[in-house]
Design a protein around this motif. Structure first.
Motif, PDB file in Angstrom:
ATOM      1  N   LEU A   1       0.836  -1.203   0.000  1.00  0.00           N
ATOM      2  CA  LEU A   1       0.000   0.000   0.000  1.00  0.00           C
ATOM      3  C   LEU A   1       0.873   1.256   0.000  1.00  0.00           C
ATOM      4  O   LEU A   1       0.562   2.239  -0.678  1.00  0.00           O
ATOM      5  CB  LEU A   1      -0.939   0.002   1.207  1.00  0.00           C
ATOM      6  CG  LEU A   1      -2.050  -1.037   1.189  1.00  0.00           C
ATOM      7  CD1 LEU A   1      -2.781  -1.054   2.525  1.00  0.00           C
ATOM      8  CD2 LEU A   1      -3.010  -0.789   0.039  1.00  0.00           C
ATOM      9  N   GLU A   2       1.970   1.211   0.745  1.00  0.00           N
ATOM     10  CA  GLU A   2       2.887   2.351   0.784  1.00  0.00           C
ATOM     11  C   GLU A   2       3.547   2.564  -0.569  1.00  0.00           C
ATOM     12  O   GLU A   2       3.682   3.701  -1.030  1.00  0.00           O
ATOM     13  CB  GLU A   2       3.954   2.131   1.866  1.00  0.00           C
ATOM     14  CG  GLU A   2       4.763   3.351   2.155  1.00  0.00           C
ATOM     15  CD  GLU A   2       5.675   3.182   3.358  1.00  0.00           C
ATOM     16  OE1 GLU A   2       6.519   4.066   3.553  1.00  0.00           O
ATOM     17  OE2 GLU A   2       5.543   2.184   4.094  1.00  0.00           O
ATOM     18  N   VAL A   3       3.939   1.484  -1.249  1.00  0.00           N
ATOM     19  CA  VAL A   3       4.535   1.594  -2.582  1.00  0.00           C
ATOM     20  C   VAL A   3       3.529   2.205  -3.552  1.00  0.00           C
ATOM     21  O   VAL A   3       3.878   3.072  -4.355  1.00  0.00           O
ATOM     22  CB  VAL A   3       5.027   0.214  -3.084  1.00  0.00           C
ATOM     23  CG1 VAL A   3       5.391   0.264  -4.564  1.00  0.00           C
ATOM     24  CG2 VAL A   3       6.217  -0.250  -2.261  1.00  0.00           C
ATOM     25  N   TRP A   4       2.277   1.772  -3.497  1.00  0.00           N
ATOM     26  CA  TRP A   4       1.253   2.339  -4.369  1.00  0.00           C
ATOM     27  C   TRP A   4       1.076   3.832  -4.112  1.00  0.00           C
ATOM     28  O   TRP A   4       0.882   4.607  -5.037  1.00  0.00           O
ATOM     29  CB  TRP A   4      -0.072   1.619  -4.184  1.00  0.00           C
ATOM     30  CG  TRP A   4      -0.117   0.243  -4.773  1.00  0.00           C
ATOM     31  CD1 TRP A   4       0.756  -0.300  -5.673  1.00  0.00           C
ATOM     32  CD2 TRP A   4      -1.081  -0.767  -4.506  1.00  0.00           C
ATOM     33  NE1 TRP A   4       0.383  -1.588  -5.978  1.00  0.00           N
ATOM     34  CE2 TRP A   4      -0.745  -1.904  -5.266  1.00  0.00           C
ATOM     35  CE3 TRP A   4      -2.188  -0.836  -3.682  1.00  0.00           C
ATOM     36  CZ2 TRP A   4      -1.485  -3.078  -5.245  1.00  0.00           C
ATOM     37  CZ3 TRP A   4      -2.927  -2.009  -3.654  1.00  0.00           C
ATOM     38  CH2 TRP A   4      -2.580  -3.114  -4.435  1.00  0.00           C
ATOM     39  N   LYS A   5       1.153   4.224  -2.840  1.00  0.00           N
ATOM     40  CA  LYS A   5       1.026   5.639  -2.490  1.00  0.00           C
ATOM     41  C   LYS A   5       2.187   6.436  -3.087  1.00  0.00           C
ATOM     42  O   LYS A   5       1.985   7.503  -3.671  1.00  0.00           O
ATOM     43  CB  LYS A   5       1.005   5.795  -0.960  1.00  0.00           C
ATOM     44  CG  LYS A   5       0.871   7.211  -0.496  1.00  0.00           C
ATOM     45  CD  LYS A   5       0.893   7.300   1.023  1.00  0.00           C
ATOM     46  CE  LYS A   5       0.999   8.731   1.461  1.00  0.00           C
ATOM     47  NZ  LYS A   5       1.389   8.872   2.843  1.00  0.00           N
ATOM     48  N   TRP A   6       3.418   5.912  -2.947  1.00  0.00           N
ATOM     49  CA  TRP A   6       4.590   6.587  -3.534  1.00  0.00           C
ATOM     50  C   TRP A   6       4.446   6.698  -5.046  1.00  0.00           C
ATOM     51  O   TRP A   6       4.746   7.730  -5.636  1.00  0.00           O
ATOM     52  CB  TRP A   6       5.873   5.840  -3.218  1.00  0.00           C
ATOM     53  CG  TRP A   6       6.274   5.809  -1.784  1.00  0.00           C
ATOM     54  CD1 TRP A   6       5.904   6.676  -0.799  1.00  0.00           C
ATOM     55  CD2 TRP A   6       7.136   4.857  -1.165  1.00  0.00           C
ATOM     56  NE1 TRP A   6       6.476   6.314   0.394  1.00  0.00           N
ATOM     57  CE2 TRP A   6       7.243   5.199   0.197  1.00  0.00           C
ATOM     58  CE3 TRP A   6       7.819   3.739  -1.637  1.00  0.00           C
ATOM     59  CZ2 TRP A   6       8.015   4.474   1.087  1.00  0.00           C
ATOM     60  CZ3 TRP A   6       8.583   3.020  -0.740  1.00  0.00           C
ATOM     61  CH2 TRP A   6       8.680   3.395   0.598  1.00  0.00           C
ATOM     62  N   LYS A   7       3.987   5.609  -5.676  1.00  0.00           N
ATOM     63  CA  LYS A   7       3.811   5.582  -7.130  1.00  0.00           C
ATOM     64  C   LYS A   7       2.833   6.672  -7.566  1.00  0.00           C
ATOM     65  O   LYS A   7       3.090   7.403  -8.533  1.00  0.00           O
ATOM     66  CB  LYS A   7       3.311   4.212  -7.566  1.00  0.00           C
ATOM     67  CG  LYS A   7       3.105   4.066  -9.039  1.00  0.00           C
ATOM     68  CD  LYS A   7       2.547   2.666  -9.324  1.00  0.00           C
ATOM     69  CE  LYS A   7       1.833   2.619 -10.622  1.00  0.00           C
ATOM     70  NZ  LYS A   7       0.492   3.132 -10.634  1.00  0.00           N
ATOM     71  N   ASP A   8       1.732   6.809  -6.856  1.00  0.00           N
ATOM     72  CA  ASP A   8       0.752   7.842  -7.182  1.00  0.00           C
ATOM     73  C   ASP A   8       1.328   9.244  -6.984  1.00  0.00           C
ATOM     74  O   ASP A   8       1.069  10.143  -7.787  1.00  0.00           O
ATOM     75  CB  ASP A   8      -0.509   7.683  -6.329  1.00  0.00           C
ATOM     76  CG  ASP A   8      -1.347   6.486  -6.749  1.00  0.00           C
ATOM     77  OD1 ASP A   8      -1.170   5.990  -7.881  1.00  0.00           O
ATOM     78  OD2 ASP A   8      -2.181   6.037  -5.923  1.00  0.00           O
ATOM     79  N   GLU A   9       2.110   9.436  -5.941  1.00  0.00           N
ATOM     80  CA  GLU A   9       2.725  10.739  -5.693  1.00  0.00           C
ATOM     81  C   GLU A   9       3.710  11.102  -6.802  1.00  0.00           C
ATOM     82  O   GLU A   9       3.747  12.250  -7.255  1.00  0.00           O
ATOM     83  CB  GLU A   9       3.413  10.757  -4.329  1.00  0.00           C
ATOM     84  CG  GLU A   9       2.427  10.747  -3.174  1.00  0.00           C
ATOM     85  CD  GLU A   9       3.092  10.592  -1.813  1.00  0.00           C
ATOM     86  OE1 GLU A   9       4.334  10.577  -1.731  1.00  0.00           O
ATOM     87  OE2 GLU A   9       2.357  10.463  -0.823  1.00  0.00           O
ATOM     88  N   VAL A  10       4.506  10.132  -7.239  1.00  0.00           N
ATOM     89  CA  VAL A  10       5.452  10.384  -8.332  1.00  0.00           C
ATOM     90  C   VAL A  10       4.680  10.722  -9.604  1.00  0.00           C
ATOM     91  O   VAL A  10       5.029  11.658 -10.322  1.00  0.00           O
ATOM     92  CB  VAL A  10       6.396   9.177  -8.559  1.00  0.00           C
ATOM     93  CG1 VAL A  10       7.173   9.322  -9.860  1.00  0.00           C
ATOM     94  CG2 VAL A  10       7.350   9.025  -7.389  1.00  0.00           C
ATOM     95  N   TYR A  11       3.634   9.968  -9.888  1.00  0.00           N
ATOM     96  CA  TYR A  11       2.826  10.239 -11.072  1.00  0.00           C
ATOM     97  C   TYR A  11       2.294  11.675 -11.052  1.00  0.00           C
ATOM     98  O   TYR A  11       2.352  12.382 -12.059  1.00  0.00           O
ATOM     99  CB  TYR A  11       1.665   9.243 -11.186  1.00  0.00           C
ATOM    100  CG  TYR A  11       0.754   9.561 -12.342  1.00  0.00           C
ATOM    101  CD1 TYR A  11       1.126   9.239 -13.639  1.00  0.00           C
ATOM    102  CD2 TYR A  11      -0.456  10.223 -12.136  1.00  0.00           C
ATOM    103  CE1 TYR A  11       0.303   9.558 -14.712  1.00  0.00           C
ATOM    104  CE2 TYR A  11      -1.271  10.540 -13.193  1.00  0.00           C
ATOM    105  CZ  TYR A  11      -0.898  10.214 -14.488  1.00  0.00           C
ATOM    106  OH  TYR A  11      -1.712  10.546 -15.536  1.00  0.00           O
ATOM    107  N   LYS A  12       1.791  12.098  -9.897  1.00  0.00           N
ATOM    108  CA  LYS A  12       1.269  13.465  -9.778  1.00  0.00           C
ATOM    109  C   LYS A  12       2.388  14.491  -9.968  1.00  0.00           C
ATOM    110  O   LYS A  12       2.181  15.534 -10.581  1.00  0.00           O
ATOM    111  CB  LYS A  12       0.595  13.667  -8.426  1.00  0.00           C
ATOM    112  CG  LYS A  12      -0.726  12.947  -8.305  1.00  0.00           C
ATOM    113  CD  LYS A  12      -1.283  13.065  -6.901  1.00  0.00           C
ATOM    114  CE  LYS A  12      -2.504  12.180  -6.739  1.00  0.00           C
ATOM    115  NZ  LYS A  12      -2.962  12.115  -5.347  1.00  0.00           N
ATOM    116  N   ASP A  13       3.569  14.191  -9.430  1.00  0.00           N
ATOM    117  CA  ASP A  13       4.705  15.114  -9.558  1.00  0.00           C
ATOM    118  C   ASP A  13       5.135  15.301 -11.008  1.00  0.00           C
ATOM    119  O   ASP A  13       5.482  16.407 -11.412  1.00  0.00           O
ATOM    120  CB  ASP A  13       5.923  14.610  -8.769  1.00  0.00           C
ATOM    121  CG  ASP A  13       5.785  14.788  -7.273  1.00  0.00           C
ATOM    122  OD1 ASP A  13       4.861  15.506  -6.826  1.00  0.00           O
ATOM    123  OD2 ASP A  13       6.613  14.209  -6.535  1.00  0.00           O
TER     124      ASP A  13
END
Length: 66
Positions: free
Chosen positions: A15-27
């Motif tokens: 779940l934490e990896v998915w959160k990081w992935k989404d944050e990078v995508y937004k960035d």
């Protein structure tokens, strides 16, 4: 209900990896290729410092920590 079951069956680490992935995508979603390249290069340099390691560029263009 199906989403709740998926959430309960998913590890906290994933779940934490998915959160990081989404944050990078937004960035990076509105960045040019050059801006994305700098973003990821800066991330590599930051990881190098945090891990107190050295980066080695491989022949295929990827990197390894030494």
């Amino acid at each position: 209900m199906k989403k709740l079951r998926l959430y309960l069956d998913t590890s906290k680490a994933l779940l934490e990896v998915w959160k990081w992935k989404d944050e990078v995508y937004k960035d990076i979603s509105n960045m040019t290729f050059k801006e994305k390249q700098k973003y990821f290069e800066d991330g590599l340099k930051e990881a190098e410092q945090l891990l107190t390691a050295k980066l080695k560029k491989n022949p295929d263009g990827s990197y390894s920590f030494m």
